[in-house]
Motif scaffolding. Sequence first.
Motif, PDB file in Angstrom:
ATOM      1  N   GLY A   1       0.809  -1.202   0.000  1.00  0.00           N
ATOM      2  CA  GLY A   1       0.000   0.000   0.000  1.00  0.00           C
ATOM      3  C   GLY A   1       0.848   1.260   0.000  1.00  0.00           C
ATOM      4  O   GLY A   1       2.075   1.210  -0.158  1.00  0.00           O
ATOM      5  N   VAL A   2       0.189   2.394   0.182  1.00  0.00           N
ATOM      6  CA  VAL A   2       0.910   3.665   0.198  1.00  0.00           C
ATOM      7  C   VAL A   2       1.929   3.688   1.337  1.00  0.00           C
ATOM      8  O   VAL A   2       2.912   4.442   1.304  1.00  0.00           O
ATOM      9  CB  VAL A   2      -0.089   4.839   0.318  1.00  0.00           C
ATOM     10  CG1 VAL A   2      -0.745   4.859   1.686  1.00  0.00           C
ATOM     11  CG2 VAL A   2       0.581   6.170   0.009  1.00  0.00           C
ATOM     12  N   TYR A   3       1.705   2.826   2.353  1.00  0.00           N
ATOM     13  CA  TYR A   3       2.640   2.760   3.481  1.00  0.00           C
ATOM     14  C   TYR A   3       4.015   2.259   3.038  1.00  0.00           C
ATOM     15  O   TYR A   3       5.026   2.572   3.679  1.00  0.00           O
ATOM     16  CB  TYR A   3       2.070   1.838   4.560  1.00  0.00           C
ATOM     17  CG  TYR A   3       0.640   2.172   4.902  1.00  0.00           C
ATOM     18  CD1 TYR A   3       0.332   3.269   5.701  1.00  0.00           C
ATOM     19  CD2 TYR A   3      -0.410   1.408   4.402  1.00  0.00           C
ATOM     20  CE1 TYR A   3      -0.977   3.594   6.002  1.00  0.00           C
ATOM     21  CE2 TYR A   3      -1.735   1.727   4.700  1.00  0.00           C
ATOM     22  CZ  TYR A   3      -2.015   2.816   5.493  1.00  0.00           C
ATOM     23  OH  TYR A   3      -3.317   3.131   5.773  1.00  0.00           O
ATOM     24  N   ALA A   4       4.073   1.487   1.964  1.00  0.00           N
ATOM     25  CA  ALA A   4       5.366   1.041   1.454  1.00  0.00           C
ATOM     26  C   ALA A   4       6.174   2.228   0.935  1.00  0.00           C
ATOM     27  O   ALA A   4       7.402   2.264   1.081  1.00  0.00           O
ATOM     28  CB  ALA A   4       5.169   0.008   0.346  1.00  0.00           C
ATOM     29  N   ILE A   5       5.493   3.204   0.337  1.00  0.00           N
ATOM     30  CA  ILE A   5       6.178   4.412  -0.127  1.00  0.00           C
ATOM     31  C   ILE A   5       6.697   5.206   1.074  1.00  0.00           C
ATOM     32  O   ILE A   5       7.825   5.707   1.074  1.00  0.00           O
ATOM     33  CB  ILE A   5       5.230   5.279  -0.968  1.00  0.00           C
ATOM     34  CG1 ILE A   5       4.501   4.438  -2.023  1.00  0.00           C
ATOM     35  CG2 ILE A   5       5.988   6.426  -1.607  1.00  0.00           C
ATOM     36  CD1 ILE A   5       5.407   3.732  -2.975  1.00  0.00           C
ATOM     37  N   SER A   6       5.864   5.286   2.115  1.00  0.00           N
ATOM     38  CA  SER A   6       6.301   5.970   3.339  1.00  0.00           C
ATOM     39  C   SER A   6       7.528   5.286   3.944  1.00  0.00           C
ATOM     40  O   SER A   6       8.440   5.945   4.446  1.00  0.00           O
ATOM     41  CB  SER A   6       5.160   5.991   4.362  1.00  0.00           C
ATOM     42  OG  SER A   6       4.063   6.707   3.860  1.00  0.00           O
ATOM     43  N   LEU A   7       7.530   3.952   3.903  1.00  0.00           N
ATOM     44  CA  LEU A   7       8.662   3.203   4.446  1.00  0.00           C
ATOM     45  C   LEU A   7       9.949   3.524   3.693  1.00  0.00           C
ATOM     46  O   LEU A   7      11.014   3.705   4.296  1.00  0.00           O
ATOM     47  CB  LEU A   7       8.371   1.700   4.389  1.00  0.00           C
ATOM     48  CG  LEU A   7       9.504   0.784   4.862  1.00  0.00           C
ATOM     49  CD1 LEU A   7       9.811   1.026   6.334  1.00  0.00           C
ATOM     50  CD2 LEU A   7       9.145  -0.681   4.627  1.00  0.00           C
ATOM     51  N   LEU A   8       9.866   3.605   2.376  1.00  0.00           N
ATOM     52  CA  LEU A   8      11.056   3.922   1.584  1.00  0.00           C
ATOM     53  C   LEU A   8      11.577   5.323   1.912  1.00  0.00           C
ATOM     54  O   LEU A   8      12.790   5.536   2.027  1.00  0.00           O
ATOM     55  CB  LEU A   8      10.731   3.810   0.095  1.00  0.00           C
ATOM     56  CG  LEU A   8      10.458   2.393  -0.434  1.00  0.00           C
ATOM     57  CD1 LEU A   8       9.954   2.452  -1.868  1.00  0.00           C
ATOM     58  CD2 LEU A   8      11.720   1.540  -0.349  1.00  0.00           C
ATOM     59  N   LEU A   9      10.662   6.276   2.059  1.00  0.00           N
ATOM     60  CA  LEU A   9      11.076   7.640   2.400  1.00  0.00           C
ATOM     61  C   LEU A   9      11.695   7.694   3.792  1.00  0.00           C
ATOM     62  O   LEU A   9      12.727   8.349   4.008  1.00  0.00           O
ATOM     63  CB  LEU A   9       9.874   8.578   2.322  1.00  0.00           C
ATOM     64  CG  LEU A   9       9.276   8.787   0.927  1.00  0.00           C
ATOM     65  CD1 LEU A   9       7.966   9.562   1.015  1.00  0.00           C
ATOM     66  CD2 LEU A   9      10.264   9.517   0.033  1.00  0.00           C
ATOM     67  N   ALA A  10      11.066   6.987   4.739  1.00  0.00           N
ATOM     68  CA  ALA A  10      11.614   6.962   6.100  1.00  0.00           C
ATOM     69  C   ALA A  10      12.969   6.264   6.134  1.00  0.00           C
ATOM     70  O   ALA A  10      13.884   6.673   6.881  1.00  0.00           O
ATOM     71  CB  ALA A  10      10.631   6.256   7.041  1.00  0.00           C
ATOM     72  N   MET A  11      13.110   5.219   5.321  1.00  0.00           N
ATOM     73  CA  MET A  11      14.384   4.490   5.269  1.00  0.00           C
ATOM     74  C   MET A  11      15.509   5.410   4.778  1.00  0.00           C
ATOM     75  O   MET A  11      16.618   5.404   5.335  1.00  0.00           O
ATOM     76  CB  MET A  11      14.255   3.281   4.344  1.00  0.00           C
ATOM     77  CG  MET A  11      15.533   2.463   4.228  1.00  0.00           C
ATOM     78  SD  MET A  11      15.360   1.106   3.033  1.00  0.00           S
ATOM     79  CE  MET A  11      14.133   0.112   3.852  1.00  0.00           C
ATOM     80  N   ALA A  12      15.208   6.208   3.747  1.00  0.00           N
ATOM     81  CA  ALA A  12      16.230   7.116   3.223  1.00  0.00           C
ATOM     82  C   ALA A  12      16.631   8.147   4.277  1.00  0.00           C
ATOM     83  O   ALA A  12      17.815   8.429   4.480  1.00  0.00           O
ATOM     84  CB  ALA A  12      15.699   7.813   1.973  1.00  0.00           C
ATOM     85  N   SER A  13      15.643   8.716   4.965  1.00  0.00           N
ATOM     86  CA  SER A  13      15.927   9.718   5.996  1.00  0.00           C
ATOM     87  C   SER A  13      16.739   9.108   7.143  1.00  0.00           C
ATOM     88  O   SER A  13      17.700   9.715   7.637  1.00  0.00           O
ATOM     89  CB  SER A  13      14.612  10.297   6.541  1.00  0.00           C
ATOM     90  OG  SER A  13      13.897  10.936   5.506  1.00  0.00           O
ATOM     91  N   ALA A  14      16.333   7.902   7.569  1.00  0.00           N
ATOM     92  CA  ALA A  14      17.030   7.245   8.674  1.00  0.00           C
ATOM     93  C   ALA A  14      18.471   6.913   8.292  1.00  0.00           C
ATOM     94  O   ALA A  14      19.389   7.054   9.103  1.00  0.00           O
ATOM     95  CB  ALA A  14      16.286   5.969   9.078  1.00  0.00           C
ATOM     96  N   ALA A  15      18.668   6.472   7.044  1.00  0.00           N
ATOM     97  CA  ALA A  15      20.016   6.128   6.593  1.00  0.00           C
ATOM     98  C   ALA A  15      20.931   7.350   6.584  1.00  0.00           C
ATOM     99  O   ALA A  15      22.094   7.287   7.007  1.00  0.00           O
ATOM    100  CB  ALA A  15      19.953   5.493   5.203  1.00  0.00           C
ATOM    101  N   LEU A  16      20.407   8.477   6.115  1.00  0.00           N
ATOM    102  CA  LEU A  16      21.207   9.706   6.091  1.00  0.00           C
ATOM    103  C   LEU A  16      21.512  10.181   7.509  1.00  0.00           C
ATOM    104  O   LEU A  16      22.632  10.618   7.803  1.00  0.00           O
ATOM    105  CB  LEU A  16      20.452  10.792   5.311  1.00  0.00           C
ATOM    106  CG  LEU A  16      20.326  10.566   3.807  1.00  0.00           C
ATOM    107  CD1 LEU A  16      19.426  11.616   3.182  1.00  0.00           C
ATOM    108  CD2 LEU A  16      21.696  10.577   3.132  1.00  0.00           C
ATOM    109  N   ALA A  17      20.504  10.093   8.386  1.00  0.00           N
ATOM    110  CA  ALA A  17      20.726  10.514   9.772  1.00  0.00           C
ATOM    111  C   ALA A  17      21.760   9.623  10.456  1.00  0.00           C
ATOM    112  O   ALA A  17      22.654  10.108  11.163  1.00  0.00           O
ATOM    113  CB  ALA A  17      19.406  10.481  10.534  1.00  0.00           C
TER     114      ALA A  17
END
Length: 362
Positions: free
Chosen positions: A7-23
């Motif tokens: 679902g759309v939550y998979a897109i949210s997960l990808l965005l959160a993953m990118a932010s978490a990786a950079l942090a």
Amino acid sequence: QSASIGGVYAISLLLAMASAALAYSAIAPSRKAALRVLTVTLAVFVVNLVAGLYITSRVQVTTDDGLPVVALQPNISPSIIESSRQQVFDGSYVHLARMGRAELDRENAPVIPAPALIVWPEMPANFVYDDEPEARRLLAAVARQRGDYVFVNALGVVGDGHSNSAVLVGPDGTRVGQYDKVRLLPFGEYVPLRGVVPFVDRIPSLMYDFTPGESVRLVDVEGVRIGTSICFESAFPELAREARRAGATAFINLTNDAWFGPTPMPRQHLAHSVMRSIENGVDQIRVTNAGYSARISPTGQILDSTDLFVETSRRWELPRSAPPMTVYARTGDWLPITGVVATLLLLAAPLFRRRWDGREQS
């Protein structure tokens, strides 16, 4: 295309993953640790991108034996609600009837076989289908002229109140289906907590106080089972999924975005419909009052779109069958549920670790 799995939550997960990786890379204990996390994240994105390109490249839009659809975008001004009843009727129902006739009779264009589905958008002002004989006669005349179906936004009767509905008029001129909007717009179509908080009773809704429909209901047009959404219902994944699991082979979204004016909001509203098609893997037709009306593929590709604030019409087709159900359509919101459980376990882990360490020391 990962939305077809989570679902759309998979897109949210990808965005959160990118932010978490950079942090994490900024505070990682070593360069090696930071590089490892960034490499894994990049690999996930590459795999997601390649898979998405592969899926969309394989989709072939074939509707040779599909249901002909005539979509009408009348560009009715919201100020029409300040006019008299006759002006509203002439500026909406009569105007749309003429638009449909003109499109069906358009010169130098292929003949549209009957029965076709003529779709009118959600309109700024509307009539109660059961209480307006003039409106019923006009819709019946439009349908009987060639033996078509007419799908129109109208008000339905629910108990002592009214619903924001989509009424399907059959080739014989009678109502053969109806969908009542389930998820109403807060403060626009109802006022939350009315009857609970005293002062709320004095707050009027912006348009009308509607009664919600009880459940998602499909309409059947020559074997095409249509799941309908009205206006902002396209923003709710659970409604589209419920329609797909009930047997919907296509979606239709009726909306009026003229209220937004020349802002990014009509484009954002269209994006909701795109996501619902990807999640459930079905074709969708979006018919609006002032744009953007669009034909959307099962993979979310916008195959055709109108411009904003123009009077226009489109000829599209809907397939008579749908592809197999997607993972998301079958399983639902497994991803956010898994995320909540995992988060709670991670938060609780230090507590259990301290207890375990204390036992070992004793």
